[in-house]
Design a protein around this motif. Structure first.
Motif, mmCIF file in Angstrom:
data_model
loop_
_atom_site.group_PDB
_atom_site.id
_atom_site.type_symbol
_atom_site.label_atom_id
_atom_site.label_comp_id
_atom_site.label_asym_id
_atom_site.label_seq_id
_atom_site.Cartn_x
_atom_site.Cartn_y
_atom_site.Cartn_z
ATOM 1 N N HIS A 66 48.365 40.000 29.267
ATOM 2 C CA HIS A 66 47.460 40.232 30.408
ATOM 3 C C HIS A 66 47.870 39.314 31.560
ATOM 4 N N HIS A 68 48.656 39.245 35.782
ATOM 5 C CA HIS A 68 48.420 39.999 37.021
ATOM 6 C C HIS A 68 49.678 40.055 37.868
ATOM 7 N N ALA A 98 48.646 43.640 33.714
ATOM 8 C CA ALA A 98 47.259 44.072 33.542
ATOM 9 C C ALA A 98 46.884 45.078 34.630
ATOM 10 N N HIS A 218 40.546 41.284 27.705
ATOM 11 C CA HIS A 218 39.664 40.106 27.656
ATOM 12 C C HIS A 218 38.302 40.454 27.069
ATOM 13 N N ASP A 274 45.116 36.388 31.035
ATOM 14 C CA ASP A 274 44.390 36.938 32.193
ATOM 15 C C ASP A 274 44.549 36.016 33.403
HETATM 16 ZN ZN ZN Z 1 42.634 40.574 34.455
#
Ligand code: ZN
Length: 398
Positions: A66, A68, A98, A218, A274
């Motif tokens: 994950h 970005h 992601a 997540h 994330d």
């Molecule tokens: Zn995210």
């Protein structure tokens, strides 16, 4: 190019059911692992490069499922260049997008989201920042996308689809979109928990069970968690992969880990960061979550590492994530951090420390040997003891 890594004390396999390989040596032939365990003196002699691990632990390169991604090695959210190369110094050898939702002014129409996913996939098809593999191009599910659009995307090489940031009236509107994306062969992923940016809504257990994406992004919250009672429901009533993220709710990450073990769902328990997000750029995020799980639950450290490597590889259908013959040669050498109380990488992780990285190898090429610029220093000293390779290790494709 042939590379030999010798003098390993432990080899973590990436397979949580059988987390250790016996032996002290790994042989690499070009992009792939040739053998794991022991090797003859003659085989080591034939290697172009010999790395003496000085008793460190080998693990598969970490897979952050994950990240970005936008374009290039740049995050608009934190206005930082070079973050992916920095993550490599945190042991991350593969980053999975992601969705390219952080592209400034991102398109929201059908043609636009398709073009964005295809462009991102193309940009990272050959480009490896610092040697890292980047799996980019995740189409953002928007109303109006049809089955034919997903077939088109799949034919173009896009492998991922993401629910959670589209202009839907209700999260239930994602149900037919996820079904069409799955039918076209895409891996479907879904935001979980409270909204992370203005305009997106909460997605909880009922929505996940109706959509049944491949991966609950997540599941511990990104960053806001769904109700506690929904974790057991999602684990028991679905086959959805359970992704816990560093930039989420720590308490529910631990809750999810305990429930995944208890309900024999650990095959689909995966770790990611994330990031980069509002929580920042986190080159050591994967190592933090590995340490949190191992030090705050009963989980053995090697099992936590497998959730960050082999489990991610299986869920996403990758050819790395395991230290075994034939796998892509993405390998990290770990050690106890210098000045700590522990004497091995795994003991340090169980103690809650961030392991020190002594070398990273991707696609069979050493990217650095000796010292990560992001982790603490190692206790032991990995070094290249022989090299016949006439090349500059920085000469990776860019
Ligand atoms: Zn995210």
């Amino acid at each position: 190019m042939k590379v030999a890594i010798v003098n390993l004390s432990e080899i973590v396999s990436g397979d949580w059911r059988s987390p250790f390989n016996a032996g002290d040596t790994i042989l690499i032939d070009d992009n792939h692992i040739q053998s794991v365990g022991s090797a003859s003196a003659a085989a080591v002699e034939q290697a172009d490069i010999v790395i003496d691990a000085d008793g460190m632990t080998a693990i598969p390169g970490l897979i952050d499922s994950h990240v970005h991604i936008t374009f290039g090695d740049y995050t608009p959210r934190q206005r930082t260049v070079g973050y992916l190369e920095s993550y490599l110094h945190g042991g991350v050898t593969t980053s999975i997008s992601a969705s390219e939702v952080h592209v400034p002014g991102r398109p929201r129409d059908v043609d636009g989201v398709k073009a964005l996913a295809i462009a991102a996939q193309r940009c990272f098809a050959e480009y490896r920042p610092g040697g890292m593999r980047v799996l980019a191009g995740s189409v953002i599910l928007e109303p109006g996308l049809q089955r034919a659009d997903f077939d088109d995307l799949a034919r173009q090489g896009v492998r991922l689809a993401k629910a959670g940031f589209g202009a839907v009236k209700s999260a239930y509107d994602y149900v037919p979109l996820v079904a069409d994306a799955k039918a076209a062969g895409l891996i479907t992923t879904c935001h979980t928990g409270g909204s992370s940016i203005p305009g997106s809504g909460a997605i909880t257990g009922d929505h996940l069970l109706a959509m049944h994406p491949h991966v609950s992004f997540h599941i511990n919250g990104g960053p806001t968690a769904m109700p506690d009672a929904d974790f057991e429901r999602v684990i028991r009533e679905s086959r959805i992969a359970l992704q816990v993220c560093t930039a989420g709710n720590l308490r529910t990450a631990l809750l999810c880990a305990r429930l995944a073990v208890q309900h024999e769902a650990f095959d689909r328990f995966i770790i990611a960061t994330d990031t980069p997000t509002g929580s920042g750029v986190m080159p050591l995020g994967m190592l933090y979550t590995i340490a949190h799980l191992a030090s705050l639950t009963d989980m053995p450290p090697e099992q936590s590492i497998c959730a960050a490597t082999g489990n991610n590889a299986t869920v996403y259908g990758l050819d790395n994530g395991f230290l075994k013959a034939g796998a892509a040669a993405d390998i990290v050498l770990l050690d106890a951090p210098d000045g700590g109380t522990q004497t091995s990488a795994l003991a340090a992780i169980k103690n809650g420390d961030i392991a020190a990285i002594g070398a990273v190898i991707t696609a069979g090429t050493p990217r650095f040997v000796g010292r990560s610029r992001n982790t603490p220093a190692t206790t032991r000293h990995a070094r290249v003891v022989r090299s016949n390779a006439i090349q500059d290790f920085a000469a990776a494709p860019t």
